[in-house]
Design a protein around this motif. Structure first.
Motif, PDB file in Angstrom:
ATOM      1  N   LEU A   1       0.881  -1.085   0.041  1.00 13.67           N
ATOM      2  CA  LEU A   1       0.108   0.045  -0.095  1.00 13.67           C
ATOM      3  C   LEU A   1       0.763   1.136   0.227  1.00 13.67           C
ATOM      4  O   LEU A   1       1.853   1.330   0.505  1.00 13.67           O
ATOM      5  CB  LEU A   1      -1.137  -0.083   1.318  1.00 13.67           C
ATOM      6  N   PRO A   2       0.552   2.102  -0.802  1.00  7.04           N
ATOM      7  CA  PRO A   2       1.348   3.522  -0.590  1.00  7.04           C
ATOM      8  C   PRO A   2       0.994   4.295   0.588  1.00  7.04           C
ATOM      9  O   PRO A   2      -0.049   3.802   1.315  1.00  7.04           O
ATOM     10  CB  PRO A   2       0.540   4.665  -1.879  1.00  7.04           C
ATOM     11  N   GLY A   3       1.929   5.070   1.027  1.00  5.31           N
ATOM     12  CA  GLY A   3       1.605   5.832   2.233  1.00  5.31           C
ATOM     13  C   GLY A   3       0.448   6.546   2.601  1.00  5.31           C
ATOM     14  O   GLY A   3       0.072   6.631   3.655  1.00  5.31           O
ATOM     15  N   GLU A   4       0.089   7.349   1.547  1.00  5.27           N
ATOM     16  CA  GLU A   4      -1.158   7.889   1.753  1.00  5.27           C
ATOM     17  C   GLU A   4      -2.547   7.076   2.186  1.00  5.27           C
ATOM     18  O   GLU A   4      -3.271   7.483   2.912  1.00  5.27           O
ATOM     19  CB  GLU A   4      -1.641   8.575   0.499  1.00  5.27           C
ATOM     20  N   GLU A   5      -2.573   5.837   1.393  1.00  2.00           N
ATOM     21  CA  GLU A   5      -3.431   4.927   1.716  1.00  2.00           C
ATOM     22  C   GLU A   5      -3.358   4.503   3.204  1.00  2.00           C
ATOM     23  O   GLU A   5      -4.220   4.238   3.583  1.00  2.00           O
ATOM     24  CB  GLU A   5      -3.432   3.697   0.664  1.00  2.00           C
ATOM     25  N   ILE A   6      -2.373   4.196   3.454  1.00  2.00           N
ATOM     26  CA  ILE A   6      -1.856   3.676   4.898  1.00  2.00           C
ATOM     27  C   ILE A   6      -2.319   4.677   6.033  1.00  2.00           C
ATOM     28  O   ILE A   6      -3.097   4.224   7.063  1.00  2.00           O
ATOM     29  CB  ILE A   6      -0.539   3.415   4.965  1.00  2.00           C
ATOM     30  N   SER A   7      -1.913   5.871   5.730  1.00  2.00           N
ATOM     31  CA  SER A   7      -2.377   6.882   6.565  1.00  2.00           C
ATOM     32  C   SER A   7      -3.944   7.271   6.593  1.00  2.00           C
ATOM     33  O   SER A   7      -4.462   7.381   7.786  1.00  2.00           O
ATOM     34  CB  SER A   7      -1.719   8.250   6.271  1.00  2.00           C
ATOM     35  N   LYS A   8      -4.684   6.995   5.560  1.00  2.00           N
ATOM     36  CA  LYS A   8      -6.108   6.934   5.380  1.00  2.00           C
ATOM     37  C   LYS A   8      -6.693   5.961   6.351  1.00  2.00           C
ATOM     38  O   LYS A   8      -7.570   6.282   6.833  1.00  2.00           O
ATOM     39  CB  LYS A   8      -6.660   7.058   4.028  1.00  2.00           C
ATOM     40  N   ARG A   9      -6.242   4.887   6.084  1.00  2.00           N
ATOM     41  CA  ARG A   9      -6.612   3.649   6.964  1.00  2.00           C
ATOM     42  C   ARG A   9      -6.446   3.517   8.267  1.00  2.00           C
ATOM     43  O   ARG A   9      -7.442   3.481   8.871  1.00  2.00           O
ATOM     44  CB  ARG A   9      -6.231   2.433   6.142  1.00  2.00           C
ATOM     45  N   MET A  10      -5.470   4.032   8.567  1.00  2.00           N
ATOM     46  CA  MET A  10      -5.174   3.990  10.179  1.00  2.00           C
ATOM     47  C   MET A  10      -5.844   5.305  10.808  1.00  2.00           C
ATOM     48  O   MET A  10      -6.229   5.048  11.892  1.00  2.00           O
ATOM     49  CB  MET A  10      -3.631   4.486  10.331  1.00  2.00           C
ATOM     50  N   SER A  11      -6.232   6.327  10.099  1.00  2.00           N
ATOM     51  CA  SER A  11      -6.916   7.349  10.637  1.00  2.00           C
ATOM     52  C   SER A  11      -8.310   7.079  11.137  1.00  2.00           C
ATOM     53  O   SER A  11      -8.885   7.672  12.006  1.00  2.00           O
ATOM     54  CB  SER A  11      -6.848   8.782   9.832  1.00  2.00           C
ATOM     55  N   GLY A  12      -8.823   6.129  10.383  1.00  2.00           N
ATOM     56  CA  GLY A  12     -10.213   5.733  10.667  1.00  2.00           C
ATOM     57  C   GLY A  12     -10.089   4.311  11.418  1.00  2.00           C
ATOM     58  O   GLY A  12     -11.215   3.804  11.673  1.00  2.00           O
TER      59      GLY A  12
ATOM     60  N   CYS B   1      -2.754  -5.752  10.709  1.00  2.00           N
ATOM     61  CA  CYS B   1      -2.268  -6.361   9.617  1.00  2.00           C
ATOM     62  C   CYS B   1      -3.133  -6.680   8.440  1.00  2.00           C
ATOM     63  O   CYS B   1      -2.702  -6.586   7.300  1.00  2.00           O
ATOM     64  CB  CYS B   1      -1.560  -7.823   9.904  1.00  2.00           C
ATOM     65  N   ARG B   2      -4.325  -7.031   8.919  1.00  2.00           N
ATOM     66  CA  ARG B   2      -5.384  -7.217   7.938  1.00  2.00           C
ATOM     67  C   ARG B   2      -5.792  -6.095   7.060  1.00  2.00           C
ATOM     68  O   ARG B   2      -5.995  -5.821   5.881  1.00  2.00           O
ATOM     69  CB  ARG B   2      -6.686  -7.660   8.563  1.00  2.00           C
ATOM     70  N   LEU B   3      -5.906  -4.959   8.040  1.00  5.61           N
ATOM     71  CA  LEU B   3      -6.148  -3.605   7.664  1.00  5.61           C
ATOM     72  C   LEU B   3      -5.197  -3.010   6.589  1.00  5.61           C
ATOM     73  O   LEU B   3      -5.549  -2.294   5.490  1.00  5.61           O
ATOM     74  CB  LEU B   3      -6.379  -2.670   8.887  1.00  5.61           C
ATOM     75  N   LEU B   4      -4.025  -3.294   6.871  1.00  8.31           N
ATOM     76  CA  LEU B   4      -3.097  -2.599   6.011  1.00  8.31           C
ATOM     77  C   LEU B   4      -2.268  -3.772   5.213  1.00  8.31           C
ATOM     78  O   LEU B   4      -1.334  -3.411   4.465  1.00  8.31           O
ATOM     79  CB  LEU B   4      -1.940  -2.243   6.907  1.00  8.31           C
ATOM     80  N   GLU B   5      -2.945  -4.900   4.973  1.00  8.36           N
ATOM     81  CA  GLU B   5      -2.522  -6.001   4.193  1.00  8.36           C
ATOM     82  C   GLU B   5      -0.839  -6.056   4.465  1.00  8.36           C
ATOM     83  O   GLU B   5      -0.266  -6.197   3.364  1.00  8.36           O
ATOM     84  CB  GLU B   5      -2.534  -5.438   2.719  1.00  8.36           C
ATOM     85  N   MET B   6      -0.682  -6.318   5.692  1.00  5.98           N
ATOM     86  CA  MET B   6       0.891  -6.458   5.932  1.00  5.98           C
ATOM     87  C   MET B   6       1.193  -7.909   6.047  1.00  5.98           C
ATOM     88  O   MET B   6       0.302  -8.852   6.765  1.00  5.98           O
ATOM     89  CB  MET B   6       1.379  -5.705   7.265  1.00  5.98           C
ATOM     90  N   GLN B   7       2.619  -8.168   5.924  1.00  4.48           N
ATOM     91  CA  GLN B   7       3.038  -9.622   6.089  1.00  4.48           C
ATOM     92  C   GLN B   7       4.310  -9.246   7.011  1.00  4.48           C
ATOM     93  O   GLN B   7       5.210  -8.937   6.433  1.00  4.48           O
ATOM     94  CB  GLN B   7       3.540 -10.336   4.597  1.00  4.48           C
ATOM     95  N   VAL B   8       3.918  -9.801   8.124  1.00  2.31           N
ATOM     96  CA  VAL B   8       4.994  -9.155   9.204  1.00  2.31           C
ATOM     97  C   VAL B   8       4.872 -10.034  10.404  1.00  2.31           C
ATOM     98  O   VAL B   8       3.942 -10.352  10.836  1.00  2.31           O
ATOM     99  CB  VAL B   8       5.033  -7.856   9.477  1.00  2.31           C
ATOM    100  N   SER B   9       6.113 -10.377  10.846  1.00  3.60           N
ATOM    101  CA  SER B   9       5.952 -11.322  12.253  1.00  3.60           C
ATOM    102  C   SER B   9       5.591 -10.149  13.571  1.00  3.60           C
ATOM    103  O   SER B   9       5.642  -9.053  13.233  1.00  3.60           O
ATOM    104  CB  SER B   9       7.030 -11.679  12.590  1.00  3.60           C
ATOM    105  N   LEU B  10       4.950 -10.952  14.550  1.00  5.66           N
ATOM    106  CA  LEU B  10       4.619 -10.042  15.600  1.00  5.66           C
ATOM    107  C   LEU B  10       5.776  -9.148  16.038  1.00  5.66           C
ATOM    108  O   LEU B  10       5.697  -7.954  16.395  1.00  5.66           O
ATOM    109  CB  LEU B  10       4.139 -10.673  16.680  1.00  5.66           C
ATOM    110  N   GLU B  11       6.899  -9.791  16.197  1.00  8.81           N
ATOM    111  CA  GLU B  11       8.211  -9.099  16.918  1.00  8.81           C
ATOM    112  C   GLU B  11       8.554  -8.032  15.963  1.00  8.81           C
ATOM    113  O   GLU B  11       8.880  -6.903  16.273  1.00  8.81           O
ATOM    114  CB  GLU B  11       9.297 -10.135  16.868  1.00  8.81           C
TER     115      GLU B  11
END
Length: 213
Positions: free
Chosen positions: A34-45, A67-77
């Motif tokens: 996701l681009p930065g603008e979309e990340i910020s938009k999703r997190m703001s809400g 992780c679901r909201l931002l479509e992230m693939q990342v470990s908890l740590e």
């Protein structure tokens, strides 16, 4: 002031430690397309942030939702490390309260942290920011179950400090939080940098005139 102040209630973010939102955004972008603008938009809400900072979501659940909201693939740590990147531990002199001024206050007052924060951020600060351990006590939103400007969290701070509203002095960087404190009878001041804070405290007779940075 007719009643002697014996307790300082200090916000943490943007008062004692600076926040670096661009750095946090860059950390997230390592794990999503996701681009930065979309990340910020999703997190703001993202209501999960408020629930997490109010202690109504455990860390694992917040991690999964985000992780679901931002479509992230990342470990908890790795997620925790990236979440901690929001804090800028090296900042220009005077942007935040220095250890010198903090300890000056400690010599004369009980100093209690009063912060909207969450479990991951607090654990991170405890591991990298030694000054955080020098508070006399801590009133943290995720432990209390509510956030500033809810009157409940201010009353919890007063109970913790064992003081009346008129005996407490509150420092925060958000006007809405100052207003809420003052409605309860707690004197408050908006944080606008260390130099201005020092000048304000001297003017109010809450700091020794001979004190130096």
């Amino acid at each position: 002031m007719t009643t002697r102040i014996n307790t300082f209630l200090l916000d943490v973010g943007q008062v004692l430690v600076a926040l670096d939102y661009p750095a946090a955004l860059r950390s997230v972008m390592r794990y999503t397309q996701l681009p930065g603008e979309e990340i910020s938009k999703r997190m703001s809400g993202n209501q999960a942030v408020l629930l997490y900072e109010s202690g109504k979501l455990p860390t694992q659940k917040f991690y999964e939702i985000t992780c679901r909201l931002l479509e992230m693939q990342v470990s908890l740590e790795d997620f925790k490390r990236g979440w901690g990147d929001m804090f800028a531990l090296q900042t220009p002199e005077g942007q935040c309260i220095s250890a010198t001024l903090f300890r000056e206050l400690k010599r004369s007052y009980r100093v209690v942290a009063l912060s909207n924060t969450n479990e991951m951020h607090w654990e991170y600060l405890e591991s990298v920011f030694p000054l955080i351990h020098e508070f006399d006590d801590y009133i943290l939103s995720f432990r209390v179950g509510t956030m500033k400007p809810d009157p409940v969290i201010y009353r919890a701070a007063l109970n913790c400090a064992g003081c009346a509203p008129a005996e407490a002095f509150f420092i925060d960087d958000l006007p809405v939080n100052i207003q809420a404190a003052e409605e309860l009878g707690i004197k408050g001041i908006l944080y606008q940098g260390e130099a201005q804070l020092r000048a304000d405290l001297l003017r109010l007779g809450l700091l020794e005139p001979t004190a130096r940075l």
